[in-house]
Design a protein around this motif. Structure first.
Motif, PDB file in Angstrom:
ATOM      1  N   THR A  58       6.093   6.889   0.068  1.00  0.00           N
ATOM      2  CA  THR A  58       6.287   5.989   0.270  1.00  0.00           C
ATOM      3  C   THR A  58       5.651   3.932   0.527  1.00  0.00           C
ATOM      4  N   ASN A  59       6.554   3.477  -0.383  1.00  0.00           N
ATOM      5  CA  ASN A  59       5.132   2.082  -0.174  1.00  0.00           C
ATOM      6  C   ASN A  59       5.742   0.861   1.176  1.00  0.00           C
ATOM      7  N   TRP A  60       3.896   0.457   1.759  1.00  0.00           N
ATOM      8  CA  TRP A  60       4.954  -0.138   2.826  1.00  0.00           C
ATOM      9  C   TRP A  60       4.056  -1.509   2.350  1.00  0.00           C
ATOM     10  N   GLU A  61       5.359  -2.706   2.969  1.00  0.00           N
ATOM     11  CA  GLU A  61       4.501  -4.253   2.451  1.00  0.00           C
ATOM     12  C   GLU A  61       3.884  -4.521   3.699  1.00  0.00           C
ATOM     13  N   ILE A  62       2.529  -4.401   3.886  1.00  0.00           N
ATOM     14  CA  ILE A  62       2.374  -5.360   5.570  1.00  0.00           C
ATOM     15  C   ILE A  62       1.575  -7.006   5.118  1.00  0.00           C
ATOM     16  N   ASP A  63       1.622  -7.729   5.897  1.00  0.00           N
ATOM     17  CA  ASP A  63       1.694  -8.911   6.202  1.00  0.00           C
ATOM     18  C   ASP A  63      -0.214  -9.486   5.790  1.00  0.00           C
ATOM     19  N   GLY A  64      -0.998  -8.771   6.717  1.00  0.00           N
ATOM     20  CA  GLY A  64      -2.753  -8.920   5.868  1.00  0.00           C
ATOM     21  C   GLY A  64      -2.834  -7.496   6.572  1.00  0.00           C
ATOM     22  N   ARG A 109       2.856   3.803  10.572  1.00  0.00           N
ATOM     23  CA  ARG A 109       2.148   2.659   8.810  1.00  0.00           C
ATOM     24  C   ARG A 109       1.013   2.841   8.589  1.00  0.00           C
ATOM     25  N   ILE A 110      -0.223   2.829  10.456  1.00  0.00           N
ATOM     26  CA  ILE A 110      -1.339   2.687  10.315  1.00  0.00           C
ATOM     27  C   ILE A 110      -2.179   4.344   9.655  1.00  0.00           C
ATOM     28  N   HIS A 111      -0.979   5.195  10.580  1.00  0.00           N
ATOM     29  CA  HIS A 111      -1.435   6.989  10.046  1.00  0.00           C
ATOM     30  C   HIS A 111      -0.898   7.520   8.874  1.00  0.00           C
ATOM     31  N   ASP A 112      -0.161   6.341   8.373  1.00  0.00           N
ATOM     32  CA  ASP A 112       0.375   6.691   6.573  1.00  0.00           C
ATOM     33  C   ASP A 112      -0.141   6.357   5.661  1.00  0.00           C
ATOM     34  N   ILE A 113      -0.241   5.171   6.335  1.00  0.00           N
ATOM     35  CA  ILE A 113      -1.869   5.019   4.787  1.00  0.00           C
ATOM     36  C   ILE A 113      -3.240   4.270   4.451  1.00  0.00           C
ATOM     37  N   LEU A 164       1.271  -1.011   0.120  1.00  0.00           N
ATOM     38  CA  LEU A 164      -0.424  -0.272   0.334  1.00  0.00           C
ATOM     39  C   LEU A 164       1.120   0.908   0.120  1.00  0.00           C
ATOM     40  N   SER A 165       0.383   2.388  -0.779  1.00  0.00           N
ATOM     41  CA  SER A 165       0.708   3.669  -0.576  1.00  0.00           C
ATOM     42  C   SER A 165       0.902   3.950   0.798  1.00  0.00           C
ATOM     43  N   GLY A 166       1.386   5.285   0.863  1.00  0.00           N
ATOM     44  CA  GLY A 166       2.075   6.312   2.321  1.00  0.00           C
ATOM     45  C   GLY A 166       0.846   7.927   1.440  1.00  0.00           C
ATOM     46  N   MET A 167      -0.054   7.740   2.414  1.00  0.00           N
ATOM     47  CA  MET A 167      -0.654   9.116   2.054  1.00  0.00           C
ATOM     48  C   MET A 167       0.088  10.374   2.058  1.00  0.00           C
ATOM     49  N   ILE A 168       0.898  10.358   3.349  1.00  0.00           N
ATOM     50  CA  ILE A 168       1.822  11.557   3.953  1.00  0.00           C
ATOM     51  C   ILE A 168       3.294  11.038   3.394  1.00  0.00           C
ATOM     52  N   SER A 169       3.529   9.997   3.349  1.00  0.00           N
ATOM     53  CA  SER A 169       5.305   9.684   2.807  1.00  0.00           C
ATOM     54  C   SER A 169       5.439   9.829   1.457  1.00  0.00           C
TER      55      SER A 169
END
Length: 162
Positions: A42-48, A82-86, A35-40
């Motif tokens: 950056t791309n984040w890989e999440i486990d689920g 990550r929660i906040h950024d996504i 998922l892409s960070g809305m603030i940063s």
């Protein structure tokens, strides 16, 4: 399920979370994704990801199969970011040992639910604890043997002389 220990742990966690999705007021869980960070940016890989039917509300899932230490304040803060950024509504942290005191404070403040899952869990055999409830899955094999006994009786037919 094939894969390394941490991969299997993530797969089992996603499977079990799906079985108990309604307990989290969610409709289901999907596996690993980026998922892409809305603030940063950056791309984040999440486990689920846990979601509702409209998929407008979601939570991210982080699986950490750490068997020697509880989740630290620093690791929980990273998940909170990550929660906040996504733009997720919250998170679920799955680990065998739970959280340290500082991590618990962050989890409470950031709507992160702790799920304890034993490290050797499978989709059939597990101990899963969350929201003050404990679920246990047990599997065993049973051998059933049937036997039939047949007795043959020979009856002589004939004419009887009187």
């Amino acid at each position: 399920m094939a894969g390394t220990t941490w991969q299997t742990y993530e797969e089992v966690a996603t499977y079990l979370l799906n079985q108990f999705a309604s307990e989290f007021e969610l409709d289901g869980f999907s596996g690993k994704e980026k998922l892409s960070g809305m603030i940063s940016g950056t791309n984040w890989e999440i486990d689920g990801k846990g979601f509702t039917d409209g998929r407008d509300k979601f939570v991210i899932v982080e699986c950490r199969r750490y068997t020697t230490s509880k989740q630290s304040q620093e690791k929980m803060a990273a998940l909170a970011y990550r929660i906040h950024d996504i733009g997720a509504a919250g998170g679920i942290i799955v680990s065998p040992l739970g959280m340290q005191a500082g991590a618990e404070k962050i989890a409470k403040a950031e709507n992160i639910i702790s799920v304890k899952l034993t490290p050797e869990s499978t989709t059939n055999e597990y101990v899963l604890a969350f929201l003050n409830k404990i679920y246990v899955g047990l599997a065993d094999s049973v051998t059933v043997t049937t036997s039939i006994s047949v007795t043959l009786t020979k009856i002589k037919q004939g004419v009887v002389d009187e």
